[in-house]
Structure formats: structure tokens, C-alpha cells
Design a protein around this motif. Structure first.
Motif, PDB file in Angstrom:
ATOM      1  N   GLN A 191       0.896  -1.152   0.140  1.00 27.47           N
ATOM      2  CA  GLN A 191       0.118  -0.025  -0.021  1.00 27.47           C
ATOM      3  C   GLN A 191       0.700   1.168   0.098  1.00 27.47           C
ATOM      4  O   GLN A 191       0.359   2.137  -0.659  1.00 27.47           O
ATOM      5  N   THR A 192       1.938   1.252   0.532  1.00 24.35           N
ATOM      6  CA  THR A 192       2.856   2.424   0.689  1.00 24.35           C
ATOM      7  C   THR A 192       3.830   2.452  -0.399  1.00 24.35           C
ATOM      8  O   THR A 192       4.551   3.656  -0.327  1.00 24.35           O
ATOM      9  N   PHE A 193       3.836   1.536  -1.134  1.00 25.40           N
ATOM     10  CA  PHE A 193       4.835   1.672  -2.388  1.00 25.40           C
ATOM     11  C   PHE A 193       4.897   3.074  -3.259  1.00 25.40           C
ATOM     12  O   PHE A 193       3.907   3.584  -3.243  1.00 25.40           O
ATOM     13  N   PRO A 194       5.850   3.705  -3.424  1.00 30.93           N
ATOM     14  CA  PRO A 194       7.270   3.185  -3.283  1.00 30.93           C
ATOM     15  C   PRO A 194       8.025   3.281  -1.934  1.00 30.93           C
ATOM     16  O   PRO A 194       9.295   3.497  -2.025  1.00 30.93           O
ATOM     17  N   GLY A 203      11.138   4.150  18.948  1.00 25.63           N
ATOM     18  CA  GLY A 203      10.001   4.727  18.545  1.00 25.63           C
ATOM     19  C   GLY A 203       9.946   5.483  17.358  1.00 25.63           C
ATOM     20  O   GLY A 203       8.943   6.396  16.927  1.00 25.63           O
ATOM     21  N   ARG A 204      11.154   5.942  16.849  1.00 25.34           N
ATOM     22  CA  ARG A 204      11.235   6.918  15.789  1.00 25.34           C
ATOM     23  C   ARG A 204      10.921   6.380  14.599  1.00 25.34           C
ATOM     24  O   ARG A 204      11.553   5.330  14.214  1.00 25.34           O
ATOM     25  N   ARG A 205      10.059   7.040  13.720  1.00 26.20           N
ATOM     26  CA  ARG A 205       9.426   6.630  12.397  1.00 26.20           C
ATOM     27  C   ARG A 205      10.301   7.157  11.360  1.00 26.20           C
ATOM     28  O   ARG A 205      10.471   8.473  11.379  1.00 26.20           O
ATOM     29  N   VAL A 206      10.447   6.503  10.361  1.00 27.18           N
ATOM     30  CA  VAL A 206      11.094   7.032   9.083  1.00 27.18           C
ATOM     31  C   VAL A 206      10.404   6.426   8.077  1.00 27.18           C
ATOM     32  O   VAL A 206      10.037   5.192   7.935  1.00 27.18           O
ATOM     33  N   ARG A 207      10.342   7.347   6.881  1.00 27.53           N
ATOM     34  CA  ARG A 207       9.849   6.763   5.520  1.00 27.53           C
ATOM     35  C   ARG A 207      10.834   7.254   4.412  1.00 27.53           C
ATOM     36  O   ARG A 207      11.034   8.470   4.376  1.00 27.53           O
ATOM     37  N   VAL A 208      10.983   6.144   3.831  1.00 27.91           N
ATOM     38  CA  VAL A 208      12.098   6.342   2.681  1.00 27.91           C
ATOM     39  C   VAL A 208      11.261   6.076   1.319  1.00 27.91           C
ATOM     40  O   VAL A 208      10.961   4.987   1.285  1.00 27.91           O
ATOM     41  N   GLU A 209      11.412   6.750   0.550  1.00 31.98           N
ATOM     42  CA  GLU A 209      11.200   6.581  -0.912  1.00 31.98           C
ATOM     43  C   GLU A 209      12.208   5.935  -1.499  1.00 31.98           C
ATOM     44  O   GLU A 209      13.176   6.756  -2.035  1.00 31.98           O
ATOM     45  N   VAL A 210      12.050   4.630  -2.069  1.00 29.73           N
ATOM     46  CA  VAL A 210      13.166   4.022  -2.583  1.00 29.73           C
ATOM     47  C   VAL A 210      13.035   3.821  -4.052  1.00 29.73           C
ATOM     48  O   VAL A 210      11.997   3.956  -4.683  1.00 29.73           O
ATOM     49  N   SER A 211      14.107   3.757  -4.800  1.00 33.03           N
ATOM     50  CA  SER A 211      13.968   3.335  -6.240  1.00 33.03           C
ATOM     51  C   SER A 211      15.272   2.096  -6.651  1.00 33.03           C
ATOM     52  O   SER A 211      15.739   1.985  -5.722  1.00 33.03           O
ATOM     53  N   GLY A 212      14.910   1.662  -7.816  1.00 30.98           N
ATOM     54  CA  GLY A 212      15.729   0.582  -7.994  1.00 30.98           C
ATOM     55  C   GLY A 212      15.474  -0.023  -9.437  1.00 30.98           C
ATOM     56  O   GLY A 212      14.557   0.615 -10.131  1.00 30.98           O
TER      57      GLY A 212
END
Length: 297
Positions: A191-194, A203-212
Motif C-alpha cells: 500500500q505504501t509503495f514506493p 519509537g522513531r519513525r522514518v519513511r524512505v522513498e526507494v528506487s531500483g
């Protein structure tokens, strides 16, 4: 229509006298008592005819469904007395998970319950168990259908992994931000792609938009690509359990937890939940996944 045994014009109605007449009043009295308890009329009564009211018709439909469930429960109990579960068992199984972890077990189940026949559908589509007349389904994730009886048989977790050859060539990422410098394999079904979302122990949250170099909706294709060293992969543990066990893939960023919901469930339509064949399969498969599922064995 008045109560049997009442008088009209000084004469009793037919059947109003004697023991038979008194016995005939019992159903009528019970019906009147039921109407009084419900606060609604179930029958239209006129001279010479009786018909259902709208409320009565709806009540009858529901009562018949209850009686059908009772009949089914009795049949299930009788099946146990007659030697155990029997008949056609229709299964709805998720495609990849079902082929990997349920399909190989079906011959063992059939050997243990020789009077049962299985019709299994392997598909990732949403299956309406009630409308499509399935007896049992195995589902992954969070459940929303309140008509179903659900039983959790295993947990699951997501993780990041890569082939040792890839990490030797590109280095091991030490932080989520380092993923931006890596080749990441994309599963478009998330659901969160990419984006990959993760939380550390504080408890630290990180959101990274990846590619490949590779994006697909087929998770098995991504596993093979990861094994061949094409890139890092976000996966579910049941999907890469064998590759982790034999070292073809290794976990990375183990201090971070990836967002996930739900577990592995056996679900059944509530009206069929007590059928012998259905209960037998649910109990049997739950034992095969306890105390730990096979991909963690």
C-alpha cells in the motif's frame, strides 16, 4: 379468526369442545404469546383465512435459517459418530502463500481424513466465502468481514534482506537514509509503495522513498532477483524463510521494524463453522503452524 373454543352467537366454534378442542388452542396461544413478546403481529387473521404480515414473513425467513444451522450442526455431529469428517471441502487459499505453505500439506490431510475430498482455489483475489460457497479460507493481513469466524494460526513480520554477494559489492546500509544510495527492489502490491516505513526501538519513525532496477507485483520474482544480487528487498518472513535459513539472503537494518498489520488466519462462514470437515481442517492446519510456523523452523 378468534381463539378456538370461544363462543360466537352462544355456540362454540368447531373444535371448541372437548379434549381435542382444548389441545387445538395450544398453538394459537403460543403464537399470541410470541406476538405479545415481540410487540408485533405476525399473522393477518380474517374469517376463513390466515396470512403472514411483513414482519411475520421476515421472522419466518430468519427462523428457517436458524433451523438450517441446527440441522447442519446435527449432521456434523452425526458425521463424527459415523467415522469422522467426510464430503467435499472447498478451500480458498492465497496464491503464493498457499502454494508454498498449504499446498504441500494437503496430501497429509487427505491421508489422515480419507473420507474428505478437497477442491482448492489458489488466488490473491478477494473471495466471498458465503456467496461462493467456500468452507474454509486462509487469509493474510487484517480481517474486516464480520460475517466470518476467524482463527489466528500464525504471526508474520516484514523485514529487509539482501544476498551476501550484493552486500559484499555495495556495502551494508546502516541507516534507513542509506537506502537512498542502494538498488531497492519494488513490490507494487504494498500500500505504501514506493515508500518503505520503519520504526526503531526508541519509537522513531522514518519513511524512505526507494528506487531500483526492478518493480513488479509478483513477489516471487523479487525474491529470485534478490537472491541473484540485483538489490535489497522488503519482504514478509514467510516469503523468504527458506532463503534466510540457507543463507541465500540475510537480514539488514535489524534494529528497525517495518510497518505491518495482521497475521495468518483460518476463516470460515459462521453458518458453516461447525461442520465436521471444516472444523477438522481448521484444527489440523492450526497444529501444523504451532508453536512456530514452518518458515521459522
Amino acid at each position: 379468526m378468534g381463539r378456538l373454543g370461544a363462543r360466537r352467537g352462544g355456540r362454540p366454534l368447531p373444535g371448541g369442545g372437548g379434549r381435542a378442542g382444548r389441545a387445538a388452542t395450544i398453538p394459537g396461544r403460543r403464537l399470541q404469546s410470541l406476538e405479545g413478546r415481540l410487540g408485533v403481529r405476525l399473522l393477518h387473521r380474517t374469517t376463513g383465512s390466515v396470512s403472514l404480515t411483513e414482519a411475520g414473513a421476515e421472522f419466518l425467513v430468519r427462523v428457517r435459517a436458524i433451523l438450517a444451522s441446527v440441522d447442519e450442526a446435527e449432521a456434523a455431529a452425526s458425521a463424527h459418530a459415523g467415522g469422522g469428517p467426510r464430503g467435499l471441502l472447498r478451500l480458498a487459499l492465497p496464491g503464493t502463500f498457499g502454494r508454498m505453505w498449504i499446498g504441500p500439506l494437503l496430501p497429509l490431510f487427505l491421508a489422515e481424513f480419507p473420507d474428505v475430498r478437497i477442491e482448492a482455489e489458489f488466488s490473491n483475489r478477494f473471495t466471498d466465502l458465503v456467496a461462493e460457497n467456500f468452507d474454509v479460507a486462509v487469509r493474510l493481513g487484517a480481517l474486516e468481514d464480520s460475517r466470518l469466524v476467524a482463527r489466528r494460526i500464525a504471526t508474520r513480520r516484514r523485514l529487509l534482506c539482501a544476498a551476501p554477494a550484493y552486500l559484499a559489492r555495495r556495502g551494508r546500509p546502516e541507516t534507513p537514509q542509506a537506502l537512498l544510495e542502494h538498488s531497492c527492489l519494488g513490490f507494487s502490491g504494498f500500500q505504501t509503495f514506493p515508500a518503505w516505513e520503519m520504526t526503531n526501538r526508541e519509537g522513531r519513525r522514518v519513511r524512505v522513498e526507494v528506487s531500483g532496477p526492478l518493480v513488479t507485483d509478483d513477489a516471487e520474482v523479487l525474491v529470485e532477483a534478490a537472491v541473484q544480487g540485483v538489490g535489497l528487498m522488503m519482504s514478509t518472513d514467510w516469503l523468504v524463510g527458506r532463503e534466510l535459513a540457507d543463507g541465500r539472503l540475510v537480514p539488514v537494518l535489524e534494529d528497525w521494524t517495518l510497518a505491518d498489520e495482521g497475521a495468518v488466519y483460518v476463516v470460515m462462514p459462521s453458518v458453516k463453522g461447525q461442520a465436521a470437515k471444516t472444523r477438522a481442517f481448521a484444527d489440523w492446519i492450526a497444529k501444523r503452524f504451532s508453536p512456530e510456523p514452518p518458515w521459522r523452523g
